[in-house]
Design an enzyme around this catalytic site. Structure first.
Site, PDB file in Angstrom:
ATOM      1  N   HIS A  26      -7.681   2.729   6.342  1.00 40.59           N
ATOM      2  CA  HIS A  26      -6.925   3.944   6.042  1.00 40.59           C
ATOM      3  C   HIS A  26      -7.302   5.030   7.034  1.00 40.59           C
ATOM      4  CE1 HIS A  26      -5.015   2.784   2.178  1.00 40.59           C
ATOM      5  NE2 HIS A  26      -5.956   1.852   2.236  1.00 40.59           N
TER       6      HIS A  26
ATOM      7  N   HIS B 246       1.690   3.224  -3.190  1.00 36.78           N
ATOM      8  CA  HIS B 246       0.813   4.319  -3.654  1.00 36.78           C
ATOM      9  C   HIS B 246       1.361   5.677  -3.236  1.00 36.78           C
ATOM     10  CE1 HIS B 246      -2.506   1.929  -5.173  1.00 36.78           C
ATOM     11  NE2 HIS B 246      -2.640   1.286  -4.029  1.00 36.78           N
TER      12      HIS B 246
ATOM     13  N   HIS C 298      -8.423  -4.211   7.454  1.00 33.02           N
ATOM     14  CA  HIS C 298      -7.446  -3.305   6.817  1.00 33.02           C
ATOM     15  C   HIS C 298      -8.125  -1.954   6.666  1.00 33.02           C
ATOM     16  CE1 HIS C 298      -4.445  -2.163   3.544  1.00 33.02           C
ATOM     17  NE2 HIS C 298      -5.469  -1.387   3.203  1.00 33.02           N
TER      18      HIS C 298
ATOM     19  N   TYR D   1     -12.047   5.694  -2.773  1.00 29.98           N
ATOM     20  CA  TYR D   1     -10.894   4.787  -2.761  1.00 29.98           C
ATOM     21  C   TYR D   1      -9.610   5.581  -2.512  1.00 29.98           C
ATOM     22  CZ  TYR D   1      -8.475   0.552  -4.570  1.00 29.98           C
ATOM     23  OH  TYR D   1      -7.729  -0.582  -4.732  1.00 29.98           O
TER      24      TYR D   1
ATOM     25  N   ASP E 128       0.850  -1.197   0.000  1.00 32.04           N
ATOM     26  CA  ASP E 128       0.000   0.000   0.000  1.00 32.04           C
ATOM     27  C   ASP E 128       0.885   1.246   0.000  1.00 32.04           C
ATOM     28  OD1 ASP E 128      -2.318   1.658   0.243  1.00 32.04           O
ATOM     29  OD2 ASP E 128      -3.316   0.108   1.420  1.00 32.04           O
TER      30      ASP E 128
END
Lengths: 338, 338
Positions: free
Chosen positions: A201, A22, A199, A290, A19
Site C-alpha cells: 500500500h 475497500h 503486495h 492495517y 482491494d
C-alpha cells in the site's frame, strides 16, 4: 541491479476489483467491474482478482455489505476475461473451504489465502484444498512489517509446505521501508522453492518504489491496482508501476495506455474519497495500521469527535490486526472519554 | 545504508510557494501564501522558497502572469517567517542580477540559480553575484536525467567554482529511476566540496523514494512541497517524506503534524486540478519532459483536439527543455495536421 531481473517475466496481479472494494465501501456496480475488467484484459494483466475487500464472504455486517453478491461480480468478470486468469481472495475464518469449491465452480483460477503474518497454520486446510482442486494457490502473509524476517521466512515455509505455488510478503499497512522490503522479499526468495510475491500500500508514498525493490530482490509476482484503487492510500498504482518497469527494463508484457485510460477515465472518477496519501492514509503507514481500517477509523472519529490520527496511533500501539475492526469504535470511545 | 546518514541534519527546502505556483497557474492569493508559510514555519522547515514558478520575473506572457507581483508575495511571506530562511529562484535569461539585488533588499536569504543541466556557464555571473551579496547561493542543474553522470559532475564543478554553497541534481521531468538518482547524487557528493542538493517530481511515483535514495547517497539538502504542490505530478510530498525520514532515522528536525494539517486543510483544497500521478503527469516522467509543460500541453491538446500524451512523447523525443514553452503549440499544431 535490474539486469538480473530483466529476462524474467514478472506476473502481475491486479487488485482494483478486490482491494479497491475497500476504497468504495464495497459498492462497485457490476457494470463498473465489467468496464474495469475489460481494460485490464486489454492491457494483458496476468491475473485479475475479484472479491469483497475482505475476501470471499466478507459481505457482512462486520466487514461491510457489498452492493452485489460475490456470484454476481465474479460471473460478470469471468465472462469478460479472454487473456487474464481470475483470482479470488479468502481469509480463513471469514471464508471457508466450501467457498473455494464455489469459487472454482464459478471459474476462479487462482485462490489467494491470507492470514496474519504469524498465523500461516490457520491457512493449512485452505491451501491444501486449493491445491487438491487444481487451483493456482497463493499464500498471503499480511502485515508483514510486524514480524522479524526470520519468523516471516518460517511462516512462508509453512505455506509452501501446505502446497502454495506462491507466498506473498504483504505490506498491508504500507509501512515497510525500502531496505525492509529488500530484506524480507530477498529472504523468502532465498528460502523457498515456490514463487515469491509482493503486495503493498502507498501509505508512505513508497508503493511503486517498494514493488521495484521487491522485483530486484527476486519477487516473481507483484500486485497493483489501477489508480492505486485500494485501501488506505491505495495499492501500488499499476499504470505507474508498468511505466517504471518499462523504463527499468523489467519485463511484464503489460500495455501501458489501456491502464492509463482505465485509471483516468474509469477508476478515478469512481473514487468518492480520492485514493491518495493524505494525512490519515499517511498515518496508517506511519503507525503501522492495517490499511482497510482507514474508512472505519474516519467514521469512528467523526462519530466520537476525536482526531483520527490519535485513533490510528493507538491502534498501531496496540498491534491491532485485520479481524479486530470492532476495536476501532472501542478505541475512539476511550479517547473521547479521556 | 541509513546508519551513515542518521547523524547528519538534512536541510529541507520547501517549494510549495514556488513550484506549487505551476500547479495553480501562478494564481496564489497573498493570503493563501501567508497561511502556508505560517504552517511551514511552525513545522520548522529550514528554507521556504517564494517566486513565480519559473523564477523571479517569470510573471510574463510566455510563462504565465501571476495573480500578484513578486514583491507582494515575498514581503508578505518574509513578515511571517520566524524560524525559516527565505529563498527565491532565478533562471538566468528570465531574471537578471538586478533581480537578485532586489530579492536581497526584500529579505531573501537564499538565491537558487537554475540552468539546464549542460548550461552551468550561463549561471556564472548570477552565482558570483549572489556570493558577493552574502546570500546563501545555490546552483540548480535542471533536467538532470538528460545528461550522463560524468558531464553532470563537470557542470556541477563549474557551479561550485563560481561560488555555489550547494549544487542540486534537479529531476525536473520526474524521470530518474532510483539507481540513476543514487549514481548522480553520489557522484556529485564524491566530486564536490560544497553541499549537494536534490529536487524532484513525482511523475513516476518515485518522489519520496528517490529523495530517500538521494539522502542515502549523500545529499545535504532536499526539496519537497506540501501535498506535493508543484508542476506535473507534483514535487516530493514533504509531509510524506518527513514521515518516512522519521521511520528511517534520518534527522530533519521537522514536525510532522503541522505539515499534514497544511496539506489536508490548506494546500489540497486549493488544487483546482488534483496534483497526482495521473496519465498525463505520468507521461512527463515516462517521456522525460519538463514538468511545468503539463498545463501548457493540456491546453494545447484541447485547443487542437490531439492526445496530450502524443504531444508529450514528441516533446520528449525532440529533447525540449524549459524556455521552449512556445514549441508546445507548434507540436500540437503539427500533430493535428498529420
Amino acid at each position: 541491479m535490474t539486469t538480473s531481473t530483466s529476462s524474467k517475466k514478472i506476473l502481475v496481479n491486479d487488485c482494483t476489483l478486490r482491494d479497491g472494494m475497500h476504497a468504495l465501501g464495497h459498492q462497485y456496480s457490476v457494470e463498473q467491474m465489467v468496464a474495469v475488467a475489460r481494460k485490464l484484459d486489454e492491457a494483458k494483466v496476468d491475473i485479475v482478482e475479484v472479491s469483497h475487500g475482505d475476501g470471499l464472504q466478507g459481505n457482512s455486517f462486520n466487514y461491510g455489505f457489498s452492493a452485489h453478491t460475490e456470484r454476481e461480480y465474479i460471473e460478470a468478470v469471468r465472462a469478460e476475461l479472454k487473456y487474464a486468469r481470475l483470482a479470488a481472495l479468502l481469509l480463513p475464518g471469514i471464508g471457508t473451504r466450501a467457498d473455494i469449491d464455489e469459487a472454482k465452480a464459478m471459474g476462479v483460477d487462482t485462490i489467494r489465502v491470507a492470514t496474519h503474518c504469524t498465523e500461516a497454520d490457520v491457512a493449512r486446510q485452505h491451501i491444501e484444498h486449493g491445491r487438491k482442486l487444481g487451483l493456482d494457490t497463493v499464500g498471503f502473509l499480511m502485515m508483514a512489517h510486524m514480524t522479524p524476517t526470520a519468523e516471516l521466512v518460517r511462516q512462508a515455509k509453512l505455506m509452501e509446505s501446505y502446497g502454495a505455488h506462491c507466498v506473498y510478503v504483504t505490506d498491508s499497512a504500507g509501512a515497510l521501508l525500502m531496505e525492509e522490503t529488500r530484506e524480507k522479499v530477498g529472504a523468502l526468495r532465498e528460502a523457498l522453492e515456490c514463487q515469491v510475491g509482493f503486495h503493498n500500500h502507498n501509505n508512505l508514498g513508497l508503493g511503486v518504489a517498494n514493488t521495484i525493490v521487491a522485483i530486484e530482490a527476486g519477487a516473481d509476482r507483484v500486485d497493483g491496482s489501477v489508480a492505486g484503487m485500494g485501501a488506505g492510500a491505495g495499492n501500488c498504482p499499476l499504470e505507474v508501476l508498468i511505466a517504471v518497469c518499462e523504463r527499468t527494463g523489467i519485463a511484464t508484457g503489460l500495455e501501458l495506455y489501456p491502464l492509463i485510460d482505465c485509471a483516468d477515465q474509469i477508476v478515478r472518477p469512481l473514487q468518492r474519497r480520492p485514493v491518495q496519501t493524505d494525512g490519515n492514509a499517511l498515518m496508517l503507514g506511519y503507525a503501522g495500521v492495517y490499511s482497510s481500517f482507514l474508512l472505519h477509523t474516519e467514521r469512528a472519529a467523526e462519530r466520537f469527535g476525536v482526531d483520527p490520527r490519535d485513533i490510528l496511533v493507538e491502534l498501531g500501539r496496540r498491534g491491532m490486526v485485520g479481524g479486530q475492526e470492532d476495536m476501532i469504535l472501542d478505541v475512539a470511545m476511550e479517547l473521547k472519554s479521556r
